[in-house]
Design an enzyme around this catalytic site. Structure first.
Site, PDB file in Angstrom:
ATOM      1  N   TYR A   1      12.197  33.045   5.846  1.00 28.10           N
ATOM      2  CA  TYR A   1      11.102  33.875   6.326  1.00 28.10           C
ATOM      3  C   TYR A   1      11.225  34.121   7.830  1.00 28.10           C
ATOM      4  O   TYR A   1      11.513  33.207   8.606  1.00 28.10           O
ATOM      5  CB  TYR A   1       9.757  33.195   6.046  1.00 28.10           C
ATOM      6  CG  TYR A   1       9.461  33.012   4.583  1.00 28.10           C
ATOM      7  CD1 TYR A   1       9.399  34.103   3.717  1.00 28.10           C
ATOM      8  CD2 TYR A   1       9.241  31.742   4.064  1.00 28.10           C
ATOM      9  CE1 TYR A   1       9.123  33.936   2.365  1.00 28.10           C
ATOM     10  CE2 TYR A   1       8.957  31.563   2.714  1.00 28.10           C
ATOM     11  CZ  TYR A   1       8.904  32.665   1.876  1.00 28.10           C
ATOM     12  OH  TYR A   1       8.630  32.501   0.541  1.00 28.10           O
TER      13      TYR A   1
ATOM     14  N   LYS B   1       0.837  -1.201   0.000  1.00 29.95           N
ATOM     15  CA  LYS B   1       0.000   0.000   0.000  1.00 29.95           C
ATOM     16  C   LYS B   1       0.877   1.259   0.000  1.00 29.95           C
ATOM     17  O   LYS B   1       2.065   1.201   0.326  1.00 29.95           O
ATOM     18  CB  LYS B   1      -0.918   0.000   1.224  1.00 29.95           C
ATOM     19  CG  LYS B   1      -0.186   0.012   2.566  1.00 29.95           C
ATOM     20  CD  LYS B   1      -1.152  -0.072   3.722  1.00 29.95           C
ATOM     21  CE  LYS B   1      -0.391  -0.079   5.052  1.00 29.95           C
ATOM     22  NZ  LYS B   1      -1.304  -0.142   6.217  1.00 29.95           N
TER      23      LYS B   1
END
EC number: 5.1.1.1
Length: 372
Positions: A261, A38
């Site tokens: 930032y 999966k």
């Protein structure tokens, strides 16, 4: 990893030899191995052929559509175990996919598909042993198996299996392991008395298989362990994945230089910074900002400032790194960061790290035989 002295793009390298070693290790511990693929094989890409070649007996996934594709492509026995009762089970039943059934609503949907396709549905009745996820609650079990047994008798169901999931398998001495296995054995006996005689039984996933908890049954379902991840943090498995990316920009900065930032990090000394072109869009957890490390020229260097969508900044100090040089994010060489460390830096588990690696990594396979 990588072995060259330069690197053009971020690279996710899968070591097929290590993957094969893990498959064989689990196969030795079990009577039959379901290789769980999966989430794009836990982020590792198309390794299905190699898993089967190295000894996996079954394939397992949550998606019905993926299970159908795997069954048609490989011919391997394939189990799917997480579908809505409103899903279209017809293609899966027609393809011979084994389907987990945790409720009467699911069973009715599956038998409707069996009637429509004129093919008996291969069903694994799923009992909840105490994890409160997708298995049938114990109080609903008798009604479920009674109905299933009746459907077996009229040829609409093939009693492929009974399955469960242990809640504390990473702790083999926990008394709940014994209790849950007793509950499972009782659930199987109840199913058999009502005419649903399973071909296989299975409760063990990776942690259980590594600790021989519940491995006495016909199958074990192993996902993370195939890819070198022990949920309990052990180190008996071979690491499979490596991540590296080039330094695309390097600059020398003085004390007081802010990075990114809001200047989440400010240099306290003269140093060299390297920009690496991977970020949270590539699965580098933003919560690891300021804590995570990489390997540069054989030694650790800290990621500084906030992890951005497409890039991170590394304080390489006096390492003299140049643009184009490889930076190891996860590796197997001495001093290289591991998936376990990344999980710790991010406050999560290694499964979370590998399944969030995006499509922008160039996936390459080393060792073994390339997957067909």
């Amino acid at each position: 990893m990588p072995t060259s002295t330069s690197l053009a793009t971020p690279e996710l390298r899968v070591d097929l030899d290590a993957l094969g070693a893990n498959v064989r290790a689990f196969r030795r511990r079990s009577r039959g191995l379901v290789a769980v693929v999966k989430a794009d094989a836990f982020g590792h890409g198309d390794v299905v052929a190699h898993l089967l070649a190295q000894g996996a007996d079954w394939l397992g996934t949550t998606s019905l559509a993926e299970a159908v594709a795997l069954r048609e492509r490989t011919g391997a026995r394939t189990l799917a175990w997480l579908a809505s009762p409103t899903a279209d089970f017809g293609p899966a039943v027609a393809a011979g996919v084994d389907v987990a059934v945790p409720s009467l609503a699911h069973l009715r949907a599956v038998v409707a598909a069996a009637r429509a396709t004129c093919v008996p549905a291969r069903v694994h009745l799923h009992v909840d042993l105490g994890i409160a996820r997708d298995g049938a609650p114990r109080e609903a079990w008798r009604e479920l198996v009674t109905f299933a047994g009746a459907l077996v008798r009229i040829g609409l169901l093939e009693p492929a299996g009974v399955m469960g999931h242990l809640s504390h398998a990473a702790h083999p001495d926990d008394a709940r392991n014994r209790t849950e296995r007793m509950l499972f054995d009782n659930a199987v006996r109840t199913a058999v008395r009502r005419g649903f005689v399973p071909q296989v039984r299975h409760v063990a996933a990776t942690a259980a298989a590594l600790r021989d908890v519940g491995t006495e049954y016909e199958l074990v379902r192993v996902g993370a362990g195939l890819y070198g991840i022990d949920p309990a943090g052990g180190d008996a498995l071979a690491p499979v994945i490596g991540l590296a990316a080039p330094a695309v920009v390097v600059r020398d900065v003085g004390a007081g230089t802010g990075v990114g930032y809001d200047h989440a990090w400010v240099a306290t000394r003269r140093t060299r910074l390297a920009t690496i072109p991977v970020g949270y869009a590539d699965g580098i957890p933003r919560v690891a900002s300021g804590r995570a490390e990489v390997l540069v020229r054989g030694r650790r260097a800290r990621i500084v400032g906030a992890v951005s969508m497409d890039q991170v900044i590394v304080d390489v100090g006096d390492a003299g790194v140049e643009a184009g040089e490889p930076v190891t994010i996860v590796g197997t060489e001495p001093q290289a960061p591991t998936l376990g460390e990344w999980a710790d830096w991010s406050g999560t588990i290694a499964h979370d790290i590998v399944t969030h690696l995006g499509s922008r990594w160039q996936r390459t396979f080393t060792g073994g035989a390339a997957c067909a």
